[in-house]
Design an enzyme around this catalytic site. Structure first.
Site, PDB file in Angstrom:
ATOM      1  N   ARG A  88      11.056  -0.447  11.245  1.00  9.68           N
ATOM      2  CA  ARG A  88       9.950  -0.227  12.179  1.00  9.68           C
ATOM      3  C   ARG A  88       9.982  -1.224  13.336  1.00  9.68           C
ATOM      4  O   ARG A  88      10.245  -2.403  13.121  1.00  9.68           O
ATOM      5  CB  ARG A  88       8.615  -0.359  11.429  1.00  9.68           C
ATOM      6  CG  ARG A  88       8.211   0.925  10.754  1.00  9.68           C
ATOM      7  CD  ARG A  88       7.059   0.781   9.801  1.00  9.68           C
ATOM      8  NE  ARG A  88       5.931  -0.003  10.267  1.00  9.68           N
ATOM      9  CZ  ARG A  88       4.821  -0.174   9.556  1.00  9.68           C
ATOM     10  NH1 ARG A  88       4.701   0.410   8.376  1.00  9.68           N
ATOM     11  NH2 ARG A  88       3.836  -0.906  10.016  1.00  9.68           N
ATOM     12  N   ARG A  97     -10.021   0.479   8.383  1.00 11.47           N
ATOM     13  CA  ARG A  97      -9.574  -0.857   8.778  1.00 11.47           C
ATOM     14  C   ARG A  97     -10.641  -1.618   9.544  1.00 11.47           C
ATOM     15  O   ARG A  97     -10.403  -2.768   9.929  1.00 11.47           O
ATOM     16  CB  ARG A  97      -8.367  -0.704   9.706  1.00 11.47           C
ATOM     17  CG  ARG A  97      -7.032  -0.947   9.069  1.00 11.47           C
ATOM     18  CD  ARG A  97      -6.021  -0.690  10.168  1.00 11.47           C
ATOM     19  NE  ARG A  97      -4.790  -1.390   9.987  1.00 11.47           N
ATOM     20  CZ  ARG A  97      -3.730  -0.896   9.343  1.00 11.47           C
ATOM     21  NH1 ARG A  97      -3.783   0.260   8.766  1.00 11.47           N
ATOM     22  NH2 ARG A  97      -2.618  -1.592   9.287  1.00 11.47           N
ATOM     23  N   LYS A 101       0.841  -1.217   0.000  1.00  6.85           N
ATOM     24  CA  LYS A 101       0.000   0.000   0.000  1.00  6.85           C
ATOM     25  C   LYS A 101       0.870   1.259   0.000  1.00  6.85           C
ATOM     26  O   LYS A 101       0.669   2.169  -0.806  1.00  6.85           O
ATOM     27  CB  LYS A 101      -0.932   0.024   1.228  1.00  6.85           C
ATOM     28  CG  LYS A 101      -1.807  -1.219   1.365  1.00  6.85           C
ATOM     29  CD  LYS A 101      -2.709  -1.153   2.588  1.00  6.85           C
ATOM     30  CE  LYS A 101      -1.999  -1.175   3.925  1.00  6.85           C
ATOM     31  NZ  LYS A 101      -1.338  -2.446   4.266  1.00  6.85           N
ATOM     32  N   ARG A 138      -0.761  -8.541  13.249  1.00  4.35           N
ATOM     33  CA  ARG A 138      -1.318  -7.544  12.325  1.00  4.35           C
ATOM     34  C   ARG A 138      -2.145  -8.226  11.230  1.00  4.35           C
ATOM     35  O   ARG A 138      -3.197  -7.742  10.827  1.00  4.35           O
ATOM     36  CB  ARG A 138      -0.191  -6.700  11.711  1.00  4.35           C
ATOM     37  CG  ARG A 138       0.369  -5.685  12.713  1.00  4.35           C
ATOM     38  CD  ARG A 138       1.781  -5.226  12.399  1.00  4.35           C
ATOM     39  NE  ARG A 138       1.943  -4.620  11.093  1.00  4.35           N
ATOM     40  CZ  ARG A 138       3.119  -4.425  10.502  1.00  4.35           C
ATOM     41  NH1 ARG A 138       4.240  -4.796  11.101  1.00  4.35           N
ATOM     42  NH2 ARG A 138       3.178  -3.862   9.326  1.00  4.35           N
ATOM     43  N   ARG A 142      12.138  -5.175   5.232  1.00  7.31           N
ATOM     44  CA  ARG A 142      12.040  -3.796   4.713  1.00  7.31           C
ATOM     45  C   ARG A 142      12.720  -2.761   5.604  1.00  7.31           C
ATOM     46  O   ARG A 142      12.842  -2.938   6.808  1.00  7.31           O
ATOM     47  CB  ARG A 142      10.580  -3.433   4.479  1.00  7.31           C
ATOM     48  CG  ARG A 142       9.933  -2.760   5.629  1.00  7.31           C
ATOM     49  CD  ARG A 142       8.544  -2.318   5.282  1.00  7.31           C
ATOM     50  NE  ARG A 142       7.734  -2.504   6.462  1.00  7.31           N
ATOM     51  CZ  ARG A 142       6.439  -2.313   6.510  1.00  7.31           C
ATOM     52  NH1 ARG A 142       5.775  -1.986   5.426  1.00  7.31           N
ATOM     53  NH2 ARG A 142       5.798  -2.485   7.628  1.00  7.31           N
TER      54      ARG A 142
HETATM   55  P1  AP5 Z   1       4.841  -1.610   1.869  1.00  7.37           P
HETATM   56  O1  AP5 Z   1       4.500  -0.790   0.681  1.00  7.37           O
HETATM   57  O2  AP5 Z   1       5.582  -0.948   2.978  1.00  7.37           O
HETATM   58  O3  AP5 Z   1       3.540  -2.352   2.429  1.00  7.37           O
HETATM   59  P2  AP5 Z   1       2.265  -1.786   3.182  1.00  7.37           P
HETATM   60  O4  AP5 Z   1       1.086  -2.478   2.595  1.00  7.37           O
HETATM   61  O5  AP5 Z   1       2.272  -0.287   3.183  1.00  7.37           O
HETATM   62  O6  AP5 Z   1       2.548  -2.395   4.616  1.00  7.37           O
HETATM   63  P3  AP5 Z   1       2.493  -1.782   6.062  1.00  7.37           P
HETATM   64  O7  AP5 Z   1       3.229  -2.773   6.933  1.00  7.37           O
HETATM   65  O8  AP5 Z   1       2.950  -0.372   6.110  1.00  7.37           O
HETATM   66  O9  AP5 Z   1       0.997  -1.885   6.359  1.00  7.37           O
HETATM   67  P4  AP5 Z   1       0.328  -1.995   7.706  1.00  7.37           P
HETATM   68  O10 AP5 Z   1      -1.071  -1.943   7.242  1.00  7.37           O
HETATM   69  O11 AP5 Z   1       0.665  -3.132   8.582  1.00  7.37           O
HETATM   70  O12 AP5 Z   1       0.952  -0.760   8.521  1.00  7.37           O
HETATM   71  P5  AP5 Z   1       0.382   0.653   8.910  1.00  7.37           P
HETATM   72  O13 AP5 Z   1       1.488   1.595   8.929  1.00  7.37           O
HETATM   73  O14 AP5 Z   1      -0.836   0.980   8.105  1.00  7.37           O
HETATM   74  O15 AP5 Z   1       5.676  -2.873   1.358  1.00  7.37           O
HETATM   75  C1  AP5 Z   1       6.293  -3.786   2.253  1.00  7.37           C
HETATM   76  C2  AP5 Z   1       7.675  -4.199   1.719  1.00  7.37           C
HETATM   77  O16 AP5 Z   1       7.515  -4.982   0.551  1.00  7.37           O
HETATM   78  C3  AP5 Z   1       8.574  -3.032   1.298  1.00  7.37           C
HETATM   79  O17 AP5 Z   1       9.902  -3.349   1.638  1.00  7.37           O
HETATM   80  C4  AP5 Z   1       8.423  -2.957  -0.208  1.00  7.37           C
HETATM   81  O18 AP5 Z   1       9.601  -2.447  -0.842  1.00  7.37           O
HETATM   82  C5  AP5 Z   1       8.168  -4.403  -0.564  1.00  7.37           C
HETATM   83  N1  AP5 Z   1       7.223  -4.529  -1.677  1.00  7.37           N
HETATM   84  C6  AP5 Z   1       6.085  -3.808  -1.894  1.00  7.37           C
HETATM   85  N2  AP5 Z   1       5.451  -4.229  -3.008  1.00  7.37           N
HETATM   86  C7  AP5 Z   1       6.196  -5.267  -3.496  1.00  7.37           C
HETATM   87  C8  AP5 Z   1       6.064  -6.120  -4.633  1.00  7.37           C
HETATM   88  N3  AP5 Z   1       5.034  -6.007  -5.507  1.00  7.37           N
HETATM   89  N4  AP5 Z   1       7.009  -7.079  -4.816  1.00  7.37           N
HETATM   90  C9  AP5 Z   1       8.083  -7.205  -3.949  1.00  7.37           C
HETATM   91  N5  AP5 Z   1       8.257  -6.395  -2.883  1.00  7.37           N
HETATM   92  C10 AP5 Z   1       7.334  -5.459  -2.644  1.00  7.37           C
HETATM   93  O19 AP5 Z   1      -0.126   0.370  10.403  1.00  7.37           O
HETATM   94  C11 AP5 Z   1       0.783   0.116  11.464  1.00  7.37           C
HETATM   95  C12 AP5 Z   1       0.021   0.047  12.783  1.00  7.37           C
HETATM   96  O20 AP5 Z   1      -0.611   1.312  13.056  1.00  7.37           O
HETATM   97  C13 AP5 Z   1      -1.149  -0.972  12.822  1.00  7.37           C
HETATM   98  O21 AP5 Z   1      -0.689  -2.267  13.158  1.00  7.37           O
HETATM   99  C14 AP5 Z   1      -2.045  -0.344  13.893  1.00  7.37           C
HETATM  100  O22 AP5 Z   1      -1.566  -0.603  15.188  1.00  7.37           O
HETATM  101  C15 AP5 Z   1      -1.914   1.152  13.626  1.00  7.37           C
HETATM  102  N6  AP5 Z   1      -2.913   1.658  12.665  1.00  7.37           N
HETATM  103  C16 AP5 Z   1      -2.650   2.228  11.429  1.00  7.37           C
HETATM  104  N7  AP5 Z   1      -3.794   2.581  10.814  1.00  7.37           N
HETATM  105  C17 AP5 Z   1      -4.811   2.229  11.660  1.00  7.37           C
HETATM  106  C18 AP5 Z   1      -6.234   2.301  11.552  1.00  7.37           C
HETATM  107  N8  AP5 Z   1      -6.825   2.800  10.449  1.00  7.37           N
HETATM  108  N9  AP5 Z   1      -6.952   1.850  12.595  1.00  7.37           N
HETATM  109  C19 AP5 Z   1      -6.381   1.353  13.709  1.00  7.37           C
HETATM  110  N10 AP5 Z   1      -5.024   1.223  13.857  1.00  7.37           N
HETATM  111  C20 AP5 Z   1      -4.261   1.662  12.840  1.00  7.37           C
END
Ligand code: AP5
Ligand code: ZN
Length: 216
Positions: free
Chosen positions: A161, A88, A13, A172, A127
């Protein structure tokens, strides 16, 4: 245009949102990034969210919806929004509808990045990002072109992270299956969901998303 990027942790994402920001001048609204900034600044929200995020659980609906509302308020009406990691839960999906209608915005597309969960653990635990500009990298899939130097800004400091360890990643993912995946049928009923293969190479995923955006 306003879109949601939906998918489990590591689905890509953030990676794809960054590209859309560059190509289309849209704005990425990542609740994860907002919460991490709050943790870093030790604001009251950050202090409350820190332990929850480290466990891989979800922060309260009211907090994240208020963050999104405030960001939309601060943004120009003409700028498109990419919702990354929000909504979410069913309650957040309802709040987003209410917030968008208050801001006179319409939800155009929900792009679901479909992925294989086992591969995601590998993606996430490998990552790292540039500490200066936030550009994302991966130990195996996307190293900086010049070792130790960010491709985008030339920075030499990188970070990982605290929630990117296997145990927290599994929590997660369980949260995603239990609370986030069930919001998809509601969007499907509106005919706005597009499923994109998130296991394809990064450029191919971008092309597939670009096709959706070009469809209007
Ligand atoms: P990346 O693009 O970083 O993936 P992502 O989908 O953004 O993953 P996140 O881990 O950031 O998502 P998340 O939903 O767990 O975290 P968030 O910050 O929202 O890609 C991952 C890796 O793969 C990278 O190294 C990239 O280079 C590689 N890659 C990407 N695409 C690829 C491909 N096609 N092929 C190969 N490699 C690839 O949330 C974190 C925490 O915050 C949550 O756990 C929760 O506690 C809290 N939180 C955030 N939002 C909310 C909400 N709305 N409600 C409640 N709690 C929340
Ligand atoms: Zn950088």
């Amino acid at each position: 245009m306003n879109i949601i990027l939906l998918g489990p942790p590591g689905a890509g994402k953030g990676t794809q949102a960054n590209r859309l920001v560059e190509h289309h001048g849209m704005r990425q609204l990542s609740t994860g990034d907002m919460l991490r900034a709050a943790v870093k600044a030790q604001t009251p929200i950050g202090v409350q969210a820190k332990a929850i995020m480290e466990r891989g659980e979800l922060v309260s609906d009211a907090i994240v919806s208020a963050l999104i509302d405030a960001e939309l308020l601060a943004m120009g009406d003409a700028v498109g929004a990419i919702f990354d990691g929000y909504p979410r839960t069913a309650a957040q999906a309802d709040s987003l509808d209410e917030i968008l209608s208050r801001h006179d915005r319409h939800l155009h597309h929900v792009i679901e990045l479909s992925v294989n969960e086992d591969a995601l653990v590998d993606r996430i635990t490998g990552r790292f990002t540039c500490a200066t500009c936030g550009e994302g990298y991966h130990d195996r899939y996307k190293q900086p072109k010049v070792a130790g130097t960010c491709d985008k800004c030339g920075g030499a400091e990188f970070k990982r992270r605290p929630d990117d360890n296997e145990h927290t990643v599994r929590t997660r993912m369980a949260e995603y299956r239990a609370k986030t995946a069930p919001i998809l049928p509601g969007y499907e009923a509106r005919g706005i969901v597009h499923r994109v293969d998130g296991m394809a190479p990064i450029d191919d995923v971008t092309s597939a998303i670009e096709k959706v955006l070009a469809s209007g």
